[in-house]
Scaffold this motif. Structure first.
Motif, short mmCIF file in Angstrom:
data_model
loop_
_atom_site.label_atom_id
_atom_site.label_comp_id
_atom_site.label_asym_id
_atom_site.label_seq_id
_atom_site.Cartn_x
_atom_site.Cartn_y
_atom_site.Cartn_z
N UNK A 35 3.33 12.80 -4.29
CA UNK A 35 4.01 11.53 -4.49
C UNK A 35 4.64 11.48 -5.87
N UNK A 36 5.81 10.84 -5.99
CA UNK A 36 6.46 10.72 -7.31
C UNK A 36 5.55 10.05 -8.32
N UNK A 37 5.57 10.55 -9.54
CA UNK A 37 4.72 9.98 -10.59
C UNK A 37 5.00 8.50 -10.80
N UNK A 38 6.26 8.11 -10.63
CA UNK A 38 6.61 6.70 -10.80
C UNK A 38 5.87 5.82 -9.81
N UNK A 39 5.81 6.24 -8.54
CA UNK A 39 5.08 5.45 -7.54
C UNK A 39 3.59 5.42 -7.84
N UNK A 40 3.06 6.52 -8.32
CA UNK A 40 1.64 6.56 -8.66
C UNK A 40 1.33 5.61 -9.81
N UNK A 41 2.24 5.55 -10.79
CA UNK A 41 2.02 4.62 -11.91
C UNK A 41 2.10 3.17 -11.43
N UNK A 42 3.06 2.88 -10.55
CA UNK A 42 3.17 1.53 -10.02
C UNK A 42 1.91 1.14 -9.25
N UNK A 43 1.43 2.06 -8.43
CA UNK A 43 0.20 1.78 -7.67
C UNK A 43 -0.96 1.54 -8.62
N UNK A 44 -1.03 2.33 -9.69
CA UNK A 44 -2.11 2.17 -10.66
C UNK A 44 -2.10 0.80 -11.32
N UNK A 45 -0.93 0.18 -11.37
CA UNK A 45 -0.81 -1.17 -11.94
C UNK A 45 -1.05 -2.25 -10.90
N UNK A 46 -1.33 -1.85 -9.67
CA UNK A 46 -1.59 -2.83 -8.63
C UNK A 46 -0.37 -3.24 -7.84
N UNK A 47 0.75 -2.53 -8.02
CA UNK A 47 1.97 -2.84 -7.27
C UNK A 47 1.86 -2.22 -5.87
N UNK A 48 2.05 -3.04 -4.85
CA UNK A 48 1.99 -2.56 -3.47
C UNK A 48 3.21 -1.69 -3.16
N UNK A 49 2.98 -0.60 -2.43
CA UNK A 49 4.07 0.28 -2.00
C UNK A 49 4.08 0.34 -0.47
N UNK A 50 5.21 0.04 0.14
CA UNK A 50 5.35 0.03 1.59
C UNK A 50 6.30 1.15 2.01
N UNK A 51 5.88 2.07 2.89
CA UNK A 51 6.79 3.10 3.40
C UNK A 51 7.69 2.53 4.49
N UNK A 52 8.98 2.82 4.37
CA UNK A 52 10.00 2.28 5.27
C UNK A 52 10.66 3.45 6.00
N UNK A 53 10.36 3.58 7.29
CA UNK A 53 10.88 4.70 8.06
C UNK A 53 12.30 4.46 8.55
N UNK A 54 13.06 5.57 8.70
CA UNK A 54 14.45 5.46 9.15
C UNK A 54 14.78 6.42 10.29
N UNK A 55 13.82 7.22 10.73
CA UNK A 55 14.16 8.26 11.70
C UNK A 55 13.33 8.25 12.98
N UNK A 56 12.47 7.25 13.16
CA UNK A 56 11.59 7.24 14.33
C UNK A 56 12.36 6.99 15.62
N UNK A 57 13.35 6.13 15.57
CA UNK A 57 14.15 5.86 16.76
C UNK A 57 13.40 5.11 17.84
N UNK A 58 12.74 4.01 17.46
CA UNK A 58 11.94 3.26 18.42
C UNK A 58 12.78 2.69 19.56
N UNK A 59 14.07 2.46 19.31
CA UNK A 59 14.93 1.93 20.35
C UNK A 59 15.56 2.98 21.22
N UNK A 60 15.23 4.25 20.99
CA UNK A 60 15.77 5.33 21.80
C UNK A 60 15.08 5.44 23.14
N UNK A 61 15.69 6.18 24.05
CA UNK A 61 15.16 6.29 25.41
C UNK A 61 13.90 7.14 25.47
#
Length: 453
Positions: free
Chosen positions: A42-68
């Motif tokens: 994980x990027x060091x920046x995200x790890x530092x943010x998490x260490x400060x208590x900042x919530x991190x949410x992963x946002x997917x773009x390739x799952x294709x839930x609306x696909x057949x």
């Protein structure tokens, strides 16, 4: 359905603005594109943010839930791993299809490289609901799904966007990520009233809200995520916030990043909009209103056919009908096949050009050496290539295929530039698992011999 977790005000984390995000005051949480993260690195920046208590949410773009097709197990596993690595309270994806073709249609698989709208029909809703249930069972945290922006409309739609989302929540208990910029985009491009959509959808199921900018050209709104947030989008945010207090609101910016001060001013405008809207939302007792007393939660957990019960599997014929429609549309957009009946030919042309332009931009990012080697010739050459070569894999594969196409055609004409491009391709194409088809093995071996010369 439990009440969504309170997130606060956040911003989309991107590597280009990572340091600026860390220094911004009042950032309660960030969202990161899931496919750009590696759980073990994980990027060091995200790890530092998490260490400060900042919530991190992963946002997917390739799952294709609306696909057949049903969601791929490997993609679900990857999304689950990212949620666990980040300690996220939820994950998010899109109500969209991103690929089509394949076994259900007995045709080549095609990748859009973009989020495309699903038809608002009963067939599409049945497939989407089952795909969402599959994802919910595979993920370790709740799932929220996002409404997307669209340039085109499907013919023969049976529901409005609000009705479609209401039924989706009713049947699956999934949470919603409402993008107010996308509601504005669909207002300009498809004539859909954002206020009516908010009237119809279950706002109590909202997990959080996206806010982003775009621009209008020739009567078409482009959801660029590269421009300032316009007043119209903030007005829709105010309308939503006057109905329900969203658990979280996030500013998205994907490119053309301004200086940090400009981003902070946009976040300030979002906070002011929310504060003014909340001041107008009061209960009879005079206290600020929160989510209504579980109307959506009751729909999600207590009614037949909701998340707690399993509906029968979607019939193969239903998936096949959806697959044929999506394959025909995507093929028209990326392979130049005839426009399916009922679609606006002009709008499909705009969408096709936008997809090709996005491919060129993303390939230039994932394979930055290509525009460096080819210079100003890169973009026109790639757009010519894209007209007859649909993307069938990811963007890295697309970059290799483009370089191979150029070399086999004898381009570039400059010998030194061609030598550099050939060296780049040979270094990265590497050995691949052997195909089971002798003709495919022969074709690949032949191409490598030709390209070494």
């Amino acid at each position: 359905m439990t009440q969504p977790r309170r997130l606060g005000t956040g911003i989309g984390w991107r590597p280009e603005i990572a340091e600026a995000v860390e220094r911004m005051p009042g950032i309660d949480w960030v969202e990161a594109v899931a496919e750009n993260l590696c759980p073990g690195h994980l990027p060091e920046s995200l790890l530092r943010l998490r260490g400060r208590g900042v919530t991190v949410v992963p946002h997917g773009v390739s799952l294709g839930l609306g696909g057949a097709d049903r969601p791929e197990e490997s993609r679900l596993t990857a999304l689950a791993e990212r949620a666990e690595a980040l300690g996220s309270p939820l994950v998010t994806e899109h109500i969209a299809f991103v690929r089509a073709g394949g076994a259900l249609t007995a045709s080549p698989s095609l990748e859009a490289g973009h989020l495309l709208p699903v038809p608002r029909t009963r067939d599409a809703l049945d497939v989407l609901c089952e795909n969402v249930r599959i994802a919910q069972e595979a993920l370790p945290v709740p799932l929220a799904v996002e409404n997307i922006a669209a340039l085109i409309s499907w013919p023969g739609e049976e529901m409005t966007e609000g009705q479609f989302l209401y039924d989706l929540v009713d049947r699956t208990g999934v949470r919603l990520l409402i993008d107010v910029a996308n509601l504005h985009t669909n207002h300009v491009n498809r004539g859909e009233d954002p206020s009516k959509a908010l009237d119809e959808l279950p706002v109590e199921a909202i997990a959080y809200v996206h806010v982003a900018g775009g621009f209008e050209r020739d009567g078409v709104w482009h959801d660029s995520h590269a421009h300032p947030v316009p007043r119209q989008v903030l007005d829709i945010l105010a309308d939503l916030a006057s109905r329900v207090i969203p658990p979280g609101v996030l500013l998205e910016r994907d490119e053309n990043f301004p200086d940090p001060g400009e981003l902070e001013r946009e976040l300030g405008a979002i906070r002011v909009t929310l504060t003014k809207a909340r001041a107008r939302v009061v209960t009879p007792s005079g206290t600020p209103a929160g989510p209504r007393s579980g109307e959506a939660a009751a729909l999600a957990s207590d009614t037949p056919g909701a998340a707690g019960s399993r509906a029968a599997d979607v019939a193969v014929g239903t998936r096949q009908r959806l697959a044929l429609g999506q394959a025909a549309l995507l093929s028209a957009l990326v392979a130049g096949t005839p426009v399916p009946e009922g679609f606006d030919r002009g709008r499909l042309g705009v969408q096709a050009r936008a997809l090709a332009a996005k491919r060129a931009d993303v390939v230039a990012k994932v394979a930055a050496e290509l525009p460096e080697i080819l210079g100003d010739a890169y973009r026109p050459a790639f757009l010519t290539y894209a007209q007859g070569h649909p993307m069938s894999g990811g963007y890295r594969r697309d970059a290799l295929d483009f370089a191979e196409y150029m070399l086999l055609a004898g381009h570039p004409e400059d010998a030194e530039t061609r030598r550099r491009l050939r060296a780049w391709w040979l270094e990265r194409s590497g050995p691949t698992p052997p195909s089971q088809r002798p003709t495919a093995r022969l074709a690949r071996a032949t191409r490598r011999v030709l390209l070494r010369r």
